[in-house]
Design a protein around this motif. Structure first.
Motif, mmCIF file in Angstrom:
data_model
loop_
_atom_site.group_PDB
_atom_site.id
_atom_site.type_symbol
_atom_site.label_atom_id
_atom_site.label_comp_id
_atom_site.label_asym_id
_atom_site.label_seq_id
_atom_site.Cartn_x
_atom_site.Cartn_y
_atom_site.Cartn_z
ATOM 1 N N TRP A 367 0.891 -1.128 -0.215
ATOM 2 C CA TRP A 367 0.048 0.205 -0.099
ATOM 3 C C TRP A 367 0.972 1.258 0.053
ATOM 4 C CZ3 TRP A 367 -4.165 2.940 -0.475
ATOM 5 C CH2 TRP A 367 -4.418 3.887 0.379
ATOM 6 N N TYR A 368 0.242 2.129 -0.742
ATOM 7 C CA TYR A 368 0.873 3.721 -0.640
ATOM 8 C C TYR A 368 2.370 3.411 -1.282
ATOM 9 C CZ TYR A 368 0.131 8.406 0.437
ATOM 10 O OH TYR A 368 -0.035 9.709 0.433
ATOM 11 N N ILE A 369 2.690 2.824 -2.510
ATOM 12 C CA ILE A 369 3.794 2.716 -2.872
ATOM 13 C C ILE A 369 4.276 3.775 -3.656
ATOM 14 C CG2 ILE A 369 5.195 1.118 -4.517
ATOM 15 C CD1 ILE A 369 3.019 -1.109 -4.147
ATOM 16 N N ARG A 370 5.503 4.468 -3.289
ATOM 17 C CA ARG A 370 5.836 5.542 -4.062
ATOM 18 C C ARG A 370 7.482 5.418 -4.327
ATOM 19 N NH1 ARG A 370 1.365 6.298 -4.100
ATOM 20 N NH2 ARG A 370 -0.064 7.955 -3.481
ATOM 21 N N SER A 371 7.637 6.117 -5.417
ATOM 22 C CA SER A 371 9.076 6.026 -5.565
ATOM 23 C C SER A 371 9.984 6.780 -4.692
ATOM 24 C CB SER A 371 9.199 6.598 -7.059
ATOM 25 O OG SER A 371 10.698 7.274 -7.328
ATOM 26 N N VAL A 372 11.152 6.121 -4.308
ATOM 27 C CA VAL A 372 12.297 6.920 -3.535
ATOM 28 C C VAL A 372 13.207 7.288 -4.568
ATOM 29 C CG1 VAL A 372 13.765 6.488 -1.836
ATOM 30 C CG2 VAL A 372 11.620 5.918 -1.585
ATOM 31 N N THR A 380 9.153 2.975 -1.911
ATOM 32 C CA THR A 380 8.734 2.458 -0.399
ATOM 33 C C THR A 380 7.084 2.279 -0.230
ATOM 34 O OG1 THR A 380 8.867 3.171 1.883
ATOM 35 C CG2 THR A 380 8.148 4.952 0.368
ATOM 36 N N GLY A 381 6.747 1.681 0.612
ATOM 37 C CA GLY A 381 5.507 1.189 0.906
ATOM 38 C C GLY A 381 5.325 0.699 2.051
ATOM 39 N N MET A 382 3.869 0.091 2.256
ATOM 40 C CA MET A 382 3.588 -0.626 3.847
ATOM 41 C C MET A 382 3.037 -1.871 3.135
ATOM 42 S SD MET A 382 4.478 1.566 6.088
ATOM 43 C CE MET A 382 3.859 0.514 7.333
ATOM 44 N N THR A 383 3.309 -2.771 4.243
ATOM 45 C CA THR A 383 2.538 -3.908 3.880
ATOM 46 C C THR A 383 1.103 -3.971 4.374
ATOM 47 O OG1 THR A 383 3.063 -4.986 6.049
ATOM 48 C CG2 THR A 383 4.541 -5.491 4.274
ATOM 49 N N ARG A 384 0.001 -4.409 4.015
ATOM 50 C CA ARG A 384 -1.455 -4.081 4.384
ATOM 51 C C ARG A 384 -2.119 -5.409 4.487
ATOM 52 N NH1 ARG A 384 -5.200 1.185 2.502
ATOM 53 N NH2 ARG A 384 -6.960 0.275 3.352
ATOM 54 N N ARG A 403 7.248 -1.203 6.752
ATOM 55 C CA ARG A 403 7.509 -0.576 5.650
ATOM 56 C C ARG A 403 8.575 -1.016 4.857
ATOM 57 N NH1 ARG A 403 6.544 3.938 3.541
ATOM 58 N NH2 ARG A 403 5.463 4.666 5.153
ATOM 59 N N HIS A 405 11.544 -0.966 1.698
ATOM 60 C CA HIS A 405 12.427 -0.274 0.886
ATOM 61 C C HIS A 405 13.188 -0.813 -0.119
ATOM 62 C CE1 HIS A 405 13.976 4.023 1.410
ATOM 63 N NE2 HIS A 405 15.399 3.675 0.688
ATOM 64 N N SER B 391 9.409 11.947 -2.417
ATOM 65 C CA SER B 391 8.781 11.019 -1.971
ATOM 66 C C SER B 391 8.000 11.164 -0.736
ATOM 67 C CB SER B 391 9.667 9.782 -1.914
ATOM 68 O OG SER B 391 9.141 8.459 -1.590
ATOM 69 N N TYR B 392 6.849 10.372 -0.806
ATOM 70 C CA TYR B 392 5.955 10.409 0.364
ATOM 71 C C TYR B 392 5.224 8.867 0.500
ATOM 72 C CZ TYR B 392 2.454 12.025 -2.863
ATOM 73 O OH TYR B 392 1.627 12.023 -3.853
ATOM 74 N N SER B 393 5.120 8.590 1.603
ATOM 75 C CA SER B 393 4.238 7.279 2.082
ATOM 76 C C SER B 393 3.975 7.107 3.448
ATOM 77 C CB SER B 393 5.056 6.556 1.513
ATOM 78 O OG SER B 393 4.435 4.927 1.716
ATOM 79 N N ILE B 394 2.972 6.666 3.807
ATOM 80 C CA ILE B 394 2.397 6.600 5.177
ATOM 81 C C ILE B 394 1.308 5.371 5.141
ATOM 82 C CG2 ILE B 394 0.392 8.235 4.883
ATOM 83 C CD1 ILE B 394 1.240 9.414 7.601
ATOM 84 N N GLN B 396 -1.918 2.962 6.385
ATOM 85 C CA GLN B 396 -3.348 3.244 6.489
ATOM 86 C C GLN B 396 -3.869 3.876 7.738
ATOM 87 O OE1 GLN B 396 -2.089 0.247 6.106
ATOM 88 N NE2 GLN B 396 -3.487 -1.190 7.090
ATOM 89 N N ASN B 400 3.044 5.293 10.652
ATOM 90 C CA ASN B 400 4.433 5.020 10.100
ATOM 91 C C ASN B 400 4.491 6.020 8.650
ATOM 92 O OD1 ASN B 400 6.505 3.887 8.220
ATOM 93 N ND2 ASN B 400 6.875 2.665 9.856
ATOM 94 N N GLN B 402 7.187 8.110 5.727
ATOM 95 C CA GLN B 402 8.418 8.097 5.259
ATOM 96 C C GLN B 402 8.355 9.594 4.264
ATOM 97 O OE1 GLN B 402 10.965 4.883 4.303
ATOM 98 N NE2 GLN B 402 11.170 5.700 2.122
ATOM 99 N N ILE B 424 16.081 10.943 2.873
ATOM 100 C CA ILE B 424 14.565 10.271 3.046
ATOM 101 C C ILE B 424 14.744 10.137 4.694
ATOM 102 C CG2 ILE B 424 13.270 8.009 3.259
ATOM 103 C CD1 ILE B 424 13.304 9.099 0.626
ATOM 104 N N GLY B 481 18.197 7.259 0.193
ATOM 105 C CA GLY B 481 17.069 6.695 -0.848
ATOM 106 C C GLY B 481 17.835 6.097 -1.890
#
Lengths: 450, 485
Positions: A367-372, A380-384, A403, A405, B391-394, B396, B400, B402, B424, B481
């Motif tokens: 979830w919320y995968i974004r380029s670093v 980066t992103g989170m497991t969900r 999270r 990376h 870059s941004y991520s958080i 749900q 947490n 970043q 980062i 990063g």
């Protein structure tokens, strides 16, 4: 009560009506070239949360767009009003822009006329059963969750769209496209944030597998209670298909040919080289009955089967027409129906795959995968919605979400056991067919609180 | 006979809703015009002029919602859509376990107009494209710059909101923006630096008052400096964050968790829930005593300052976090009573006529402190100054996070020294805000707007502005990063 009887859908723009509109636009345009696109859609969503419907929406939006060019100058205007006066005004606006715009060195006239492949892009049951079926499905998912004393949140959506492209050189395509989607998050309600998730999407509303997907999400939510802390670090993982699709959607986005040519692509200089494990192949399969293949693109190009990565080697880039022409690319491939496969994989399900795993973290979704870092495609992103520790072929316990990376260009260098490609649907990545896979190393950089 | 007016269409729809026995209904009729000129790599890549019109009818029947919309504004489609909204509401009611109750709001008749000195639609296209071509020419005048973008965007929304309660609101709202970016290539590595106008409810004067040439020279110079800069070393650093960067940090780590619909589970399947659950209101320490986050939908020029929201509720100002303690939510008429509030905060917004309104982040800003920026930096022995968005991520529940940024400078012994790349930072929201050790004064306050905040299913884009002065955060975990050299 029958919504479809008492409130028939409005009539959508037909192929003949689109041809009439396009001809009217061509007749009124004084441009050297004129191109028209149509997207006339009616879409509805029944959205539920806390085991009740919180939104029940239905909208019809028609959109006509005209691009007019004088020499290498061009302008684009659009309207949602299909009356003759509004369409004429749209043409006049596009002409005004084109007359005032500077010349575009990358301008190309519309593509030559060509027959587009005819695909099964519309299913009658999706057109006929929209609002009523959405209610039935939402009710089914909510009822199953209520029986387990769990909380359901999700959507059932369906749409039908008349999509067309035409140019004054004779180019013409028009097709009806339907889509239906179901996604469900089940909250365990234990105060710790434990959830389970599942989703499906298909051209046919009959193929959403509501019961199967709901039971899968319920199972995940129940297993996710009382998650344990694992420290961040490198772990072997099993990524379920949705998690694989999430990472690959970013790899696919980075295939842009112009960035490649400018040296601002993670693949710069690697066309023809191996970029991932040699077992991996990525194809476009527009005829696949479970994917959203189309006959043509909004640029007026046909969608054909193509291979993008073969045995781990990068074979293809995503070209705009100008860059393709500059590099002598005659057929521009598209990738709206991606299938990722692992050579020789015959495992039928995640459950079977887990039997072959000594120790790994099982990831349901990312979830919320974004380029670093676009240079090496670090993401980066989170497991969900279901993260578990697997030992000796069994799920041992749920673990708190990590999270990550990581770069797909690193982690997919070494693929272990995998399943056959199956449906993978996420709100961030759309739909593709992808396998679940075991990977020997995946970097989790931190842990969250649930 | 002339075409029917918006008054007549609205009355036609609401009369059908009233006759159905529904307890509430409203209609939004909207016509939007959006212009966009986009330059890429030294050329004008596209010029677009989009007109988007239609209407949506929302109905509350026996405590359940239905909504239908159409781009065909006609005497045939208005009754069809109104009836469909009623029927959808009846279906929702058939499986409802709890009835929606709307909190009271006075009835208004009003008109809200954005103050615009120069209408962007009247500015000749040649002037806009000339500005962008000249700007990209400046960017490419610098060695190592291989890619560029420059764009101007403007929008005008004319809207009618009318409800069965008697509220009639007319809106004529405008917004404008522009941006620049340059990508530098050096020894096979590339880096992008950008400059963004703040998305304000103004006219073309926002574009004309910007020193595009000076900004282009700076952006190109800093892009080259960035690509040549050393990568950051992993570690713990003090961070000084600039207002543009903070706008995103505030948006993600404070704005979204303060949406009450999320806290109540409405967004569990997509955007997520919130760690700021209702029992925490009034007691939970969100940040240090230096942190006050104020919601202000009344500040002129900001994106959420629209006079009224899409519930017909008047825009307001209230506290989200006061002296570090979480005290308030963004609400609408449906969710406000669920936490015992007697009035909505007026944060219910749809992204157009075809969407149903949902709770949206307000214009949440970090209240200024009393120091200067130099004083904040002088108080840092080893730190990093961060500008802009990266870059941004958080997660749900918004614990947490970043973040990256657009540009980074090392701070050594109280002085900003040299540029870094690939910075980062990550953390847990309340721990991060509790590490806030200073906020610069009001003279450093800047505003930045967002128009692509994704939420809801079908997904909608929310508009709001976040203002801040630079702020200092202690001992934040920083990582590099990317792994390439």
């Amino acid at each position: 009560m029958s919504l479809s009887d008492s409130n028939p859908w409005p009539k959508m723009t037909s192929r003949d009506e689109f041809r009439f509109l396009a001809d009217m636009i061509f007749a009124r345009s004084s441009g050297d070239h004129t191109m028209v696109t149509l997207h006339d859609e009616r879409a509805g969503t029944t959205r539920f949360a806390d085991n009740r419907v919180i939104q029940n929406v239905d909208a019809r939006r028609g959109l006509l767009t005209a691009t007019v060019s004088f020499g290498r100058r061009q302008g684009t205007a659009s309207t949602t009003d299909f009356t003759a006066g509004a369409v004429q005004d749209m043409v006049a606006r596009a002409e005004r822009i084109a007359r005032a715009a500077p010349e575009d060195p990358e301008y190309l006239p519309p593509p030559d006329p060509q027959p587009f492949p005819v695909r099964e892009t519309a299913r009658e049951e999706t057109i006929a059963d929209g609002p009523v079926r959405r209610h039935e499905y939402a009710n089914e998912a909510v009822s199953l969750c209520r029986m387990e004393h769990l909380m359901a949140a999700g959507i059932v959506s369906s749409s039908v769209a008349s999509v067309g492209v035409a140019a004054d050189n004779g180019l013409f395509g028009c097709e009806i496209r339907t889509e239906a989607q179901f996604s469900l998050t089940v909250q365990a309600g234990d105060g710790t944030g434990a959830t389970g998730w599942s989703a499906s999407a298909h051209r046919s509303i009959d193929r959403l597998k509501i019961q199967e997907r709901t039971l899968a999400a319920i199972d995940k939510a129940k297993r996710s209670r009382e998650a344990r802390d694992l420290p961040p670090g490198d772990y072997p993982v099993v990524l379920e298909p949705a998690a694989v699709a999430g990472l690959w959607s970013w790899l696919i986005r980075a295939l842009d040919a112009k960035s490649y040519e400018k040296g601002t692509s993670p693949f710069a200089g690697r066309l023809g080289s191996r970029i991932v494990d040699k077992q991996l192949t990525l194809s476009n399969v527009p005829n696949h009955a479970d994917l959203f293949g189309v006959g043509f693109t909004s640029e007026g190009l046909p969608s054909e089967p193509s291979q993008w990565i073969e045995d781990g080697r990068l074979k293809q880039l995503a070209y705009d027409r100008f860059t393709a022409r500059a590099h002598g690319i005659k057929i521009i491939p598209t990738l709206e129906s991606p299938v990722l496969s692992v050579k020789g994989a015959s495992v039928g399900s995640v459950r079977e795959l887990l039997k072959q795993i000594d120790r790994a973290v099982l990831v349901t979704n990312l979830w919320y995968i974004r380029s670093v870092n676009l240079r090496d495609l670090t993401l980066t992103g989170m497991t969900r919605d279901g993260t578990f520790l697997v030992e000796n072929g069994q799920i041992v316990c749920p673990v708190k979400n990590f999270r990550f990376h990581e770069s797909p260009l690193r982690v997919f260098q070494d693929v272990g056991v995998a399943t056959v490609p199956v449906e993978a649907v996420t709100p961030e990545a759309g739909k593709m067919l992808a396998p679940a896979m075991a990977l020997p190393r995946f970097h989790f950089s931190s842990v969250t609180r649930f | 006979m002339g075409s029917p007016t918006w008054d007549e269409f609205a009355e036609l729809a609401l009369a059908r809703v009233r006759r159905s026995g529904a307890e509430y209904g409203d209609i939004r009729i909207q016509r939007s015009v959006t212009g966009h000129v986009r330059g890429e790599d030294g050329r004008i890549a596209s010029v677009r002029d989009a007109e988007d019109g239609g209407f949506g009818v929302r109905v509350l029947y026996h405590g359940a919602w239905g909504f239908a919309a159409s781009s065909v504004l006609s005497l045939e489609d208005v009754p069809r859509v109104a009836d469909l909204a009623v029927e959808l509401a009846k279906h929702s009611a058939s499986i409802a376990t709890e009835k929606v109750r709307l909190v009271e709001e006075p009835v208004y008749c009003d008109r809200v107009v954005t103050a615009v000195r120069i209408d962007p639609h009247t500015v000749p296209l040649e002037k806009k494209t000339g500005l962008l071509l000249e700007t990209m020419g400046t960017l490419h005048g610098r060695p190592n710059i291989v890619r560029s973008t420059a764009e101007i965007w403007w929008c005008r929304d004319r809207k009618r909101f009318q409800s069965t309660e008697g509220t009639v609101l007319d809106f004529d709202l405008s917004a404008v923006n522009g941006s620049i970016s340059a990508t530098a290539l050096f020894e096979g590595r590339f880096a992008t630096r950008s400059f963004n106008l703040p998305y304000l409810r103004q006219g073309y004067e926002l574009i004309e008052e910007t020193r595009w040439s000076e900004e282009a020279i700076r952006v190109a110079r800093e892009a080259v400096e960035k690509v040549r800069a050393p990568a950051v070393q992993d570690g713990v650093y003090d961070l000084v964050l600039d207002p543009e960067h903070l706008s995103l940090t505030i948006h993600e780590s404070c704005g979204h968790p303060s949406e009450l619909d999320r806290a109540l589970g409405y967004e569990a399947n997509y955007a997520g829930t919130s760690f700021l659950t209702p029992e925490k209101r009034g007691t939970f320490r969100f940040g240090s005593p230096r942190v006050t986050l104020l919601a202000d939908n009344t500040e002129p020029g900001t994106l959420a300052a629209t006079g009224y929201d899409d519930d017909g509720v008047e825009c307001q100002m209230w506290d989200i976090v006061r002296d570090g303690v979480f005290v308030g939510y963004c609400t609408n008429r449906e969710v406000a009573p669920k936490i015992g509030e007697t009035r909505s905060r007026g944060s219910n917004r749809a992204d157009g006529w075809g969407s149903v309104p949902i709770v949206r982040i307000a214009n949440i800003g970090l209240e200024p402190g009393e120091q200067t920026l130099d004083q904040l930096v002088a108080d840092v022995k080893r730190g990093i100054y961060i500008e802009g968005h990266g870059s941004y991520s958080i997660d749900q529940r918004r614990y947490n996070f970043q973040f990256g940024g657009d540009a980074f400078w090392l701070i050594e012994n109280g002085r900003r020294t040299r540029m870094l790349r690939d910075v980062i930072y990550h953390g847990i929201t309340p721990e991060f805000w509790n590490s806030c050790d200073g906020v610069a004064d009001r003279s450093f306050r800047r505003r930045y707007g967002f128009i692509t905040c994704g939420k809801g299913q079908p997904v909608q884009s929310g508009w709001m502005t976040h203002a801040a002065s630079p702020a200092l955060f202690r001992r934040v975990h920083v990582i590099r990063g990317g792994e390439e050299s």
